[in-house]
Scaffold this motif. Sequence first.
Motif, PDB file in Angstrom:
ATOM      1  N   ILE A   1     -34.744   7.308  21.642  1.00 56.18           N
ATOM      2  CA  ILE A   1     -35.204   7.642  20.469  1.00 56.18           C
ATOM      3  C   ILE A   1     -34.113   8.127  19.649  1.00 56.18           C
ATOM      4  O   ILE A   1     -33.494   9.020  19.998  1.00 56.18           O
ATOM      5  CB  ILE A   1     -36.277   8.513  20.556  1.00 56.18           C
ATOM      6  N   ILE A   2     -33.849   7.594  18.444  1.00 49.41           N
ATOM      7  CA  ILE A   2     -32.722   8.112  17.532  1.00 49.41           C
ATOM      8  C   ILE A   2     -33.533   8.472  16.186  1.00 49.41           C
ATOM      9  O   ILE A   2     -33.945   7.656  15.507  1.00 49.41           O
ATOM     10  CB  ILE A   2     -31.698   7.177  17.416  1.00 49.41           C
ATOM     11  N   GLU A   3     -33.465   9.636  15.797  1.00 46.81           N
ATOM     12  CA  GLU A   3     -34.305  10.112  14.392  1.00 46.81           C
ATOM     13  C   GLU A   3     -32.967   9.913  13.736  1.00 46.81           C
ATOM     14  O   GLU A   3     -31.976  10.263  13.694  1.00 46.81           O
ATOM     15  CB  GLU A   3     -34.470  11.748  14.749  1.00 46.81           C
ATOM     16  N   THR A   4     -33.260   9.264  12.592  1.00 50.65           N
ATOM     17  CA  THR A   4     -32.334   8.880  11.684  1.00 50.65           C
ATOM     18  C   THR A   4     -32.381   9.795  10.472  1.00 50.65           C
ATOM     19  O   THR A   4     -33.229  10.381  10.170  1.00 50.65           O
ATOM     20  CB  THR A   4     -32.504   7.390  11.202  1.00 50.65           C
ATOM     21  N   PRO A   5     -31.146   9.948   9.544  1.00 46.98           N
ATOM     22  CA  PRO A   5     -31.185  10.909   8.635  1.00 46.98           C
ATOM     23  C   PRO A   5     -31.862  10.271   7.320  1.00 46.98           C
ATOM     24  O   PRO A   5     -31.422   9.439   6.811  1.00 46.98           O
ATOM     25  CB  PRO A   5     -29.763  11.025   8.408  1.00 46.98           C
ATOM     26  N   PRO A   6     -32.839  11.040   6.790  1.00 47.78           N
ATOM     27  CA  PRO A   6     -33.428  10.701   5.744  1.00 47.78           C
ATOM     28  C   PRO A   6     -32.852  10.510   4.287  1.00 47.78           C
ATOM     29  O   PRO A   6     -31.986  11.443   4.351  1.00 47.78           O
ATOM     30  CB  PRO A   6     -34.685  11.338   5.711  1.00 47.78           C
ATOM     31  N   ALA A   7     -33.063   9.725   3.366  1.00 42.26           N
ATOM     32  CA  ALA A   7     -32.567   9.810   2.128  1.00 42.26           C
ATOM     33  C   ALA A   7     -33.221  10.328   1.101  1.00 42.26           C
ATOM     34  O   ALA A   7     -32.872  10.563  -0.118  1.00 42.26           O
ATOM     35  CB  ALA A   7     -32.037   8.278   1.678  1.00 42.26           C
ATOM     36  N   ILE A   8     -34.639  10.439   1.283  1.00 36.76           N
ATOM     37  CA  ILE A   8     -35.534  10.930   0.396  1.00 36.76           C
ATOM     38  C   ILE A   8     -35.982  12.615   0.889  1.00 36.76           C
ATOM     39  O   ILE A   8     -36.539  12.683   1.791  1.00 36.76           O
ATOM     40  CB  ILE A   8     -36.596  10.266   0.153  1.00 36.76           C
ATOM     41  N   ARG A   9     -36.034  13.214  -0.258  1.00 37.39           N
ATOM     42  CA  ARG A   9     -36.041  14.845   0.259  1.00 37.39           C
ATOM     43  C   ARG A   9     -37.473  15.000   0.800  1.00 37.39           C
ATOM     44  O   ARG A   9     -37.741  15.754   1.800  1.00 37.39           O
ATOM     45  CB  ARG A   9     -35.675  15.814  -0.716  1.00 37.39           C
ATOM     46  N   SER A  10     -38.300  14.511   0.202  1.00 36.29           N
ATOM     47  CA  SER A  10     -39.886  14.657   0.412  1.00 36.29           C
ATOM     48  C   SER A  10     -40.023  14.201   2.053  1.00 36.29           C
ATOM     49  O   SER A  10     -41.121  14.438   2.574  1.00 36.29           O
ATOM     50  CB  SER A  10     -40.793  14.011  -0.413  1.00 36.29           C
ATOM     51  N   ARG A  11     -39.322  13.556   2.485  1.00 39.79           N
ATOM     52  CA  ARG A  11     -39.395  12.882   3.783  1.00 39.79           C
ATOM     53  C   ARG A  11     -38.567  13.575   5.019  1.00 39.79           C
ATOM     54  O   ARG A  11     -38.428  13.021   6.024  1.00 39.79           O
ATOM     55  CB  ARG A  11     -39.086  11.386   3.991  1.00 39.79           C
ATOM     56  N   TYR A  12     -37.923  14.748   4.588  1.00 40.19           N
ATOM     57  CA  TYR A  12     -36.998  15.426   5.502  1.00 40.19           C
ATOM     58  C   TYR A  12     -37.545  15.942   6.709  1.00 40.19           C
ATOM     59  O   TYR A  12     -37.017  15.886   7.813  1.00 40.19           O
ATOM     60  CB  TYR A  12     -36.450  16.603   4.690  1.00 40.19           C
ATOM     61  N   LEU A  13     -38.916  16.379   6.888  1.00 42.49           N
ATOM     62  CA  LEU A  13     -39.410  16.605   7.986  1.00 42.49           C
ATOM     63  C   LEU A  13     -40.586  15.829   8.426  1.00 42.49           C
ATOM     64  O   LEU A  13     -41.320  16.118   9.323  1.00 42.49           O
ATOM     65  CB  LEU A  13     -40.057  17.959   7.817  1.00 42.49           C
ATOM     66  N   GLU A  14     -40.496  14.383   8.037  1.00 42.38           N
ATOM     67  CA  GLU A  14     -41.604  13.504   8.505  1.00 42.38           C
ATOM     68  C   GLU A  14     -41.638  13.353   9.992  1.00 42.38           C
ATOM     69  O   GLU A  14     -42.838  13.065  10.523  1.00 42.38           O
ATOM     70  CB  GLU A  14     -41.309  12.261   7.639  1.00 42.38           C
ATOM     71  N   THR A  15     -40.459  13.185  10.469  1.00 38.76           N
ATOM     72  CA  THR A  15     -40.556  12.749  12.141  1.00 38.76           C
ATOM     73  C   THR A  15     -41.205  14.281  12.845  1.00 38.76           C
ATOM     74  O   THR A  15     -41.542  13.966  14.042  1.00 38.76           O
ATOM     75  CB  THR A  15     -39.087  12.512  12.575  1.00 38.76           C
ATOM     76  N   ARG A  16     -41.418  15.259  12.209  1.00 37.45           N
ATOM     77  CA  ARG A  16     -41.974  16.187  12.992  1.00 37.45           C
ATOM     78  C   ARG A  16     -43.410  15.849  13.075  1.00 37.45           C
ATOM     79  O   ARG A  16     -44.170  16.556  14.209  1.00 37.45           O
ATOM     80  CB  ARG A  16     -41.904  17.582  12.033  1.00 37.45           C
TER      81      ARG A  16
END
Length: 380
Positions: free
Chosen positions: A130-145
């Motif tokens: 699993i590789i969590e990738t670095p988001p480009a949209i601020r509102s999605r910063y914690l989405e993988t949590r």
Amino acid sequence: MRLHSHDDFTPLREIVVGSAANYLGHDRDVTFELFHHDNLHGFRSDWAYPRLSHGGSQDTQRWKINKRYAEELHDDVENLAAILTDLGVTVHRPLPLPPDAAEIAGLGWRATPTPALNIRDNTLILGDEIIETPPAIRSRYLETRLLTPILRRYYDAGARWTTMPRPTLTDCSFDLSYARDTTTTLGGPTEPIEYPQPTPYDVGFDLMLDGAQVLRLGRDLIVNVAHENHRLAVDWLQRHLGDRYRIHRVHRMADNHIDSMLLALRPGVFLARHEGLRDLLPEPLRSWKFIVAPPPDPGAFPAYNSDELILTSPYIDLNVLSIDTDMVLVNEDCPQLRQLLDAEGFDTVAVRHRHRRLFGGGFHCFTLDTHRLGGCEDYL
């Protein structure tokens, strides 16, 4: 549970289907505008960065989503999960976003979080990792949590779990060359790109990469690189993976994602938006068969009011999901695409998805396949 996924077409056994619960709106800030650059400016001249961002990082407009559309999206996503279950696939679901979710914040910015719907974006599955990738949209910063309970179960079952360096997402984090270069986009910005607002937290361009920029073909990864943020992230990925995978960079196939441009349906066969994509690919892939999708039918999309925010091109329905090398889930509103794939020997399953242009994703975007039977094959 076993994490094992090297491609998008071998027999599917386990998958995560995103959640549309409590999708209430979009934070329209510089990060949102830049990410959706190719499509936002193509429909309304006042939908281009930086009209809503002249005041710097804190200048954000909340764009509300029609409640009926949000409810119908939720129904369609739940139906997708049910269809996959009926097809014998084990379906996992992320945590729903709470209706009263608090704002999230970074260094110099705040944002309202979005649900884990387009889960292909911020997570990349490569084999047993699993590789969590670095988001480009601020509102999605914690989405993988919202995916953490699922990821943790795979980790406990033996999967590797890696997180790429997290971006700071200040205004100065972004390479604006793609948005400024009108010769490489679908039409270019409709107003001059202003210089970003400096902050004490600037560290230069951030690493940014979405999983939906990566076409997985066993040992080979085709990665779209549109600007310096992507290049830096792919450099990291190449260093991290070493000789386990071969990475092939394609230059500016799109602003970000390529899974509504090009998808592999089986070894030797692509579903493509147009024939010209062939020239962007590595030489061994140029001999593959290209099934070029028919032009989108304007009547296949709902008619929206002038105040609705369109996030995708009309080609979003190329964003199909393969169950195996024969069966493909296709939007029921695309009979011409289904007929084309049927004629090519595929078994298409019609699935409802009405508001794909409002929420930025199709069946491939909404899902994350975690177990397919195929191995790390050398298809090239």
